[in-house]
Write a protein that holds these residues in place. Structure first.
Motif, short mmCIF file in Angstrom:
data_model
loop_
_atom_site.label_atom_id
_atom_site.label_comp_id
_atom_site.label_asym_id
_atom_site.label_seq_id
_atom_site.Cartn_x
_atom_site.Cartn_y
_atom_site.Cartn_z
N GLY A 1 0.76 -1.11 0.04
CA GLY A 1 -0.15 -0.03 -0.05
C GLY A 1 0.68 1.12 -0.10
N ALA A 2 1.94 1.27 0.84
CA ALA A 2 2.86 2.61 0.86
C ALA A 2 3.33 2.69 -0.23
N GLN A 3 3.96 1.69 -1.03
CA GLN A 3 4.71 1.85 -2.41
C GLN A 3 3.57 2.46 -3.58
N SER A 4 2.30 1.70 -3.61
CA SER A 4 1.61 2.10 -4.65
C SER A 4 1.10 3.62 -4.23
N LEU A 5 0.89 3.87 -2.95
CA LEU A 5 0.28 5.34 -2.57
C LEU A 5 1.22 6.33 -3.04
N VAL A 6 2.49 5.94 -2.96
CA VAL A 6 3.49 6.96 -3.28
C VAL A 6 3.58 7.41 -4.71
N ILE A 7 3.14 6.52 -5.56
CA ILE A 7 3.25 6.73 -6.98
C ILE A 7 1.59 7.25 -7.38
N LEU A 8 0.55 6.95 -6.80
CA LEU A 8 -0.62 7.26 -6.73
C LEU A 8 -0.77 8.97 -6.53
N VAL A 9 -0.21 9.19 -5.61
CA VAL A 9 -0.09 10.73 -5.08
C VAL A 9 0.59 11.52 -5.90
N ALA A 10 1.64 11.22 -6.53
CA ALA A 10 2.78 11.86 -7.43
C ALA A 10 1.95 11.87 -8.63
N VAL A 11 1.25 11.10 -9.25
CA VAL A 11 0.49 11.22 -10.51
C VAL A 11 -0.78 12.09 -10.41
N VAL A 12 -1.55 11.83 -9.31
CA VAL A 12 -2.74 12.71 -9.15
C VAL A 12 -2.49 13.97 -9.06
N PHE A 13 -1.15 14.51 -8.08
CA PHE A 13 -1.07 15.74 -8.17
C PHE A 13 0.00 16.29 -9.04
N GLY A 14 0.32 15.64 -9.98
CA GLY A 14 1.26 15.96 -11.04
C GLY A 14 2.49 16.33 -10.52
N LEU A 15 3.05 15.59 -9.75
CA LEU A 15 4.45 15.74 -9.04
C LEU A 15 5.52 14.67 -9.54
N THR A 16 6.76 15.08 -9.31
CA THR A 16 7.79 14.21 -9.77
C THR A 16 7.61 12.61 -8.94
N LEU A 17 7.67 11.52 -9.67
CA LEU A 17 7.65 10.31 -9.06
C LEU A 17 9.04 10.04 -8.26
N PRO A 18 8.40 9.70 -7.03
CA PRO A 18 9.49 9.26 -6.18
C PRO A 18 10.29 8.31 -6.09
N LEU A 19 9.56 7.30 -7.05
CA LEU A 19 10.10 5.82 -7.41
C LEU A 19 9.93 5.61 -8.87
N THR A 20 10.82 4.83 -9.57
CA THR A 20 10.53 4.38 -10.61
C THR A 20 9.84 2.94 -10.59
N SER A 21 9.33 2.31 -11.92
CA SER A 21 8.74 1.25 -11.58
C SER A 21 9.84 0.00 -11.30
N VAL A 22 11.02 0.14 -11.77
CA VAL A 22 12.16 -0.79 -11.72
C VAL A 22 12.54 -0.74 -10.12
N GLN A 23 12.63 0.64 -9.46
CA GLN A 23 12.82 0.52 -7.99
C GLN A 23 11.56 0.26 -7.29
N VAL A 24 10.48 0.21 -7.59
CA VAL A 24 9.46 -0.45 -6.75
C VAL A 24 9.83 -1.95 -6.91
N LEU A 25 10.12 -2.54 -8.01
CA LEU A 25 10.18 -4.00 -8.27
C LEU A 25 11.42 -4.50 -7.35
N TRP A 26 12.27 -3.67 -7.23
CA TRP A 26 13.40 -3.87 -6.29
C TRP A 26 13.23 -4.03 -5.24
N VAL A 27 12.37 -3.24 -4.39
CA VAL A 27 11.90 -3.33 -3.12
C VAL A 27 10.84 -4.54 -3.02
#
Length: 902
Positions: A709-735
């Motif tokens: 939930g925390a990982q997906s929330l980081v990406i969701l908030v960034a997209v919804v508010f038009g912010l820079t993504l704190p994590l790339t998809s490969v970094q999420v996969l790494w975690v």
């Protein structure tokens, strides 16, 4: 017997239609059986007496089956999209996560299969075969044509056998013929064209001896048996599709819909509200989906259940069917047999009462050291000798020296046979009585319907007499006189009933002895001959309670689990043992007997069943009624059993528990759990283990969901508010990948929490997580996700480049999950305790592995290239570490709030 035989010599056509001598001659055997050398050479010719294992699916098919999961489908779809876009690095990282998950599941499945195969080996049947001129217990798999075996009530027939002796032998052949009524057996050959159900001179592999005794010559083994021709070996291990995994499958489908729906909304907002580039938006959506998927959940459930099964086996509770692992944790009532389960099953005669005198017996167990002492002024006389003669001669048990040595160097005495008969044999040895040249001419074996055993014996002088032992009420109703000081005198039934009640009130099991002289010309006996007996007296036999069972019952009561004793003993005996075990207290205690149960309708039984803890003089049919009555109140019932007639009750119970030592094969096959030591304390341990396993599954799920939930929330908030993504998809996969192979497995090894057996049983059914737990998961997701975003945007705002800030955000996410793992160790109490650092070394092994992998991710150049990470300065570790500690304490406050609400 010929020294050498060929495989063709060991095949007999239609043995049921041939005489016993002819069958023995064809097989080059006789009633003395085989020698060990003959058996070994024949085993090499015909192979082991086993049916083939079921065909297993190819390894590649079993491996690919681990991709058959809705959540994994999303991962694979994301990988395909990345491949179409030409982003091969992301493609291989996503596929690596899916493949690692499948490998973990495949390896653990193999371990589980090996463990369950070992369990099948532990449950394999033995057979009593005549080898080298004496009876020996041999593995059923090593029987060969020509072996002579003997059959007793409750035995599973180990091979196809041509009977050479049959005493009131009846065999349940429903597994082979479908006939529900046991078939009566005899020695005489039948017609050559007789069907399987009419071959009364045969006993067939896989069928169950219902009553009587018999001996026979093995004619077929393995796949050549009748049952081997029409069925393959059943898979006794059960299925991993437990109610819990079904809940998880349902949860996965709902989560999939939610993830896809939120990804679609995120795409629309990012595209039309913030005009994000399409490629970047697709990568963000894939990163969100990958972050939200708890792809390690199926493997986690498999590992936790398999570890639980292995742990139960180490505690002597062999789990044959995996759904029992979950059901054990919710048991509310245990219905237990008495003998050998609550007690030690080392019967000892304590008192002998004859028409003339009473005698006390000293000594313990099966050691014949001890004395028989008259009570009061009485003297030892012929009355005692007559009772001891029945104990010695109307008996199939043997007491032999053997086993480990005592401290004095003396070998221990061991029983070969039934405990009650062993007690009688020992008391005869204490009375210095020997057979005196007496021989047995005929026998009526003990039968649960008759409740007595009788033998026809011939003395050294040629005289013959029928000797009987059994339930006092059955012998009293068949007796006309009793042995007095001056010979036969009128039977004093009133006195004997008082004696029986007195002994039973002392917790003694009472058996009676009787005899009847017969003419020397009588060469056989039947039930009708047992009339007009001379009553000789009774024995008072004690089976001491297991001290550990007394403690276990107290623990069950503390855990909110009711324990009910169901026994065939006299009501007085049952009540006395119940008091000693701590099952019942006070004077006004109700005991229901079999006769009482017969008088009650099922509705009436439902009204009283929860208030009665001791049931006496019961039959197997009564056990089923008791179980049904308890289940009608929503009780989750565990039922113990050992006899073949207990199988229906074990099947009806929520958890059937069979005795591994004295239990019949039929009972073991009907049960979900087999006790290797026949000890009630093991049931307590198994229930505690079931609770621990379920706790660990819930802990693992509550841990896993907020991390995703925390990982997906980081990406969701960034997209919804038009912010820079704190994590790339490969970094999420790494975690996801590093936590899947480290932290997510640690809780499966978690020991039981304190007080696990002081709380009431959990309720069955319902969703995998309730509304309160869902709220907890969402809040924790916000806490960890918020800390991760705070680190990224704070560091990035300080002028650090995006790649560096993302590397620190990945570190924050990993350390935050490590801190939350400590919170999850104790869900029902605070983790702010020294205990959080003890008790599960896998926590620290996985934490160490996570730190090492994170160091590799941060400082190894090739990883910096693959995952767009950058080396961090030592000071950059301070903020993630401090925030992780803060997360730990915030979650502890949150746990305390939710505990108060509950």
């Amino acid at each position: 017997m010929a020294a050498q035989v060929t495989e063709a010599d060991l095949v007999v056509a239609r043995p049921f239609a041939l005489g016993v001598d002819e069958v023995a001659r064809e097989l080059r055997s006789d009633e003395r059986g085989l020698t060990t050398d003959d058996a070994v050479s024949r085993l090499q010719l015909v192979g082991r007496n086993e049916l083939p294992e079921p065909k297993r699916k190819p390894a590649i098919v079993r491996f690919l089956a681990h991709f058959n999961d809705t959540l994994i489908y999303i991962l694979i779809a994301a990988a395909v999209i990345k491949a179409v876009m030409g982003d091969w690095l992301d493609f291989w990282v996503i596929m690596a996560v899916a493949i690692i998950n499948a490998i973990v599941g495949y390896i653990q499945e193999g371990r589980a299969e090996k463990a369950l195969a070992g369990i099948r080996g532990m449950l394999s049947a033995d057979a009593s075969a005549r080898r080298d001129g004496g009876w020996a217990t041999v593995p059923a798999a090593e029987l060969v044509p020509g072996d002579v075996i003997r059959l007793m009530p409750g035995d599973k027939v180990p091979a196809d056998v041509r009977l050479i002796q049959a005493f009131q032998l009846r065999i349940d052949e429903s597994a082979l013929t479908g006939e529900s009524v046991p078939a009566s057996k005899e020695v005489d050959p039948v017609a050559a064209e007789a069907g399987v159900g009419d071959r009364s001179s045969m006993a067939f592999s896989g069928t169950i001896v219902s009553a009587g005794q018999g001996r026979g010559i093995v004619t077929s083994t393995g796949t050549t048996t009748e049952i081997g021709k029409i069925q393959s070996l059943a898979d006794e291990a059960g299925s991993l599709a437990t109610p819990l995994t079904q809940q998880l499958d349902s949860f996965g489908r709902v989560l999939t819909v939610v993830i896809l729906g939120m990804a679609a909304v995120m795409l629309l907002i990012g595209r039309f509200l913030h005009q994000m580039p399409f490629d970047e938006l697709i990568s963000a959506a894939i990163g969100f989906a990958v972050a939200a998927i708890p792809e390690g959940l199926p493997a986690l459930v498999t590992i936790t259940l398999a570890l639980g099964v292995q742990q139960m086996a180490r505690r002597n509770a062999i789990t044959r069917k995996l759904p029992a692992v979950e059901a054990l944790g919710s048991v509310t009532t245990v219905c237990s047999d008495k003998t050998g389960t609550l007690t030690k099953n080392e019967m000892t005669v304590r008192r002998i009462v004859t028409p003339i005198a009473a005698y006390d017996v000293t000594g313990l167990g099966y050691d014949p050291a001890g004395e028989i002492r008259p009570v009061g002024d009485a003297r030892v006389g012929g009355d005692l000798t007559a009772v001891l003669a029945v104990a010695l001669l109307c008996n199939d048990a043997h007491i032999v020296r053997g086993g480990p040595s005592t401290g004095s160097g003396q070998a221990l005495w061991q029983l070969v046979g039934e405990p009650t008969e062993g007690a009688l044999k020992v008391v005869a040895m204490k009375g210095r009585l020997d057979a005196g040249g007496s021989t047995r001419v005929g026998v009526i074996p003990f039968d649960s319907a008759n409740k007595f055993m009788a033998t026809l014996n011939q003395g050294a002088d040629g005289s013959r007499a029928i000797l009987v032992k059994g339930a006092p009420d059955r012998l009293l109703e068949r007796s006309a006189t009793q042995r007095g000081a001056a010979g036969a005198e009128s039977l004093d039934i009133v006195r004997w009933e008082a004696v029986i009640d007195e002994l039973s009130a002392q917790g003694l099991r009472v058996l009676a002895a009787a005899r009847k002289p017969v003419p020397a010309s009588v060469d056989g006996i039947g039930i009708d001959d047992l009339e007009g007996l001379e009553f000789l007296g009774v024995w008072g036999i004690v089976d001491p309670p297991r001290p550990e069972a007394i403690d276990a019952i107290a623990d069950c009561h503390t855990a909110g689990i009711k324990v009910k004793m169901i026994t065939g003993d006299h009501a007085g005996t049952a009540l006395a043992i119940g008091r000693e075990m701590g099952l019942v207290r006070g004077e006004d205690v109700r005991v229901l007997t079999g006769a009482d149960l017969e008088a009650l309708t099922q509705e009436q039984l439902k009204e009283v069943v929860r208030d009665v803890d001791v049931y006496a003089r019961t039959s197997p049919e009564h056990k089923i009624r008791i179980v049904r009555a308890l289940q009608s109140h929503g009780e989750v019932v565990a039922m113990t059993g050992d006899g073949v007639n207990d199988a229906p009750a074990l099947t009806r119970a929520n958890v059937g528990i069979a005795m591994g030592i004295k239990g019949t094969e039929a009972t073991k096959e009907a049960a979900e759990v087999v006790l290797a030591d026949d000890n009630f304390a093991t049931i307590r341990s198994a229930i505690a283990e079931g609770r621990r396993i379920y706790d660990n599954l819930r802990k693992s799920i509550v841990f896993l969901l907020p991390t995703n939930g925390a990982q997906s929330l980081v990406i969701l908030v960034a997209v919804v508010f038009g912010l820079t993504l704190p994590l790339t998809s490969v970094q999420v996969l790494w975690v996801n990948m590093v936590t899947a192979v480290t932290l997510s497995l640690a809780l499966a090894y978690e020991p039981a929490e304190k007080g696990i057996m002081t709380r009431p049983p959990r309720r069955t059914g319902g969703p995998i997580i309730n509304g309160s737990e869902l709220a907890f998961v969402l809040i924790v997701s916000v806490v960890i996700g918020g800390a991760t975003m705070g680190v990224f945007y704070g560091v990035n705002a300080a002028g650090v480049d995006v790649a560096y800030a993302r590397t620190e955000a990945v570190l924050m996410l990993a350390l935050g999950q490590l801190a939350y793992l400590l919170n999850c160790r104790f869900m029902s109490r605070s983790s702010i305790t020294g205990d959080v650092f003890r008790g599960n070394r896998m926590i620290w092994i996985s934490a160490g592995a996570l730190i090492v992998l994170q160091l590799i991710f941060t400082y190894v150049p090739v990883m910096n290239t693959l995952f767009e990470s950058e080396p961090l300065a030592a000071a950059s570790w301070i903020l993630p570490v401090v925030l992780s500690i803060a997360i730990f304490f915030i979650v502890e406050v949150l746990k305390a709030v939710f505990r108060r609400r509950r």
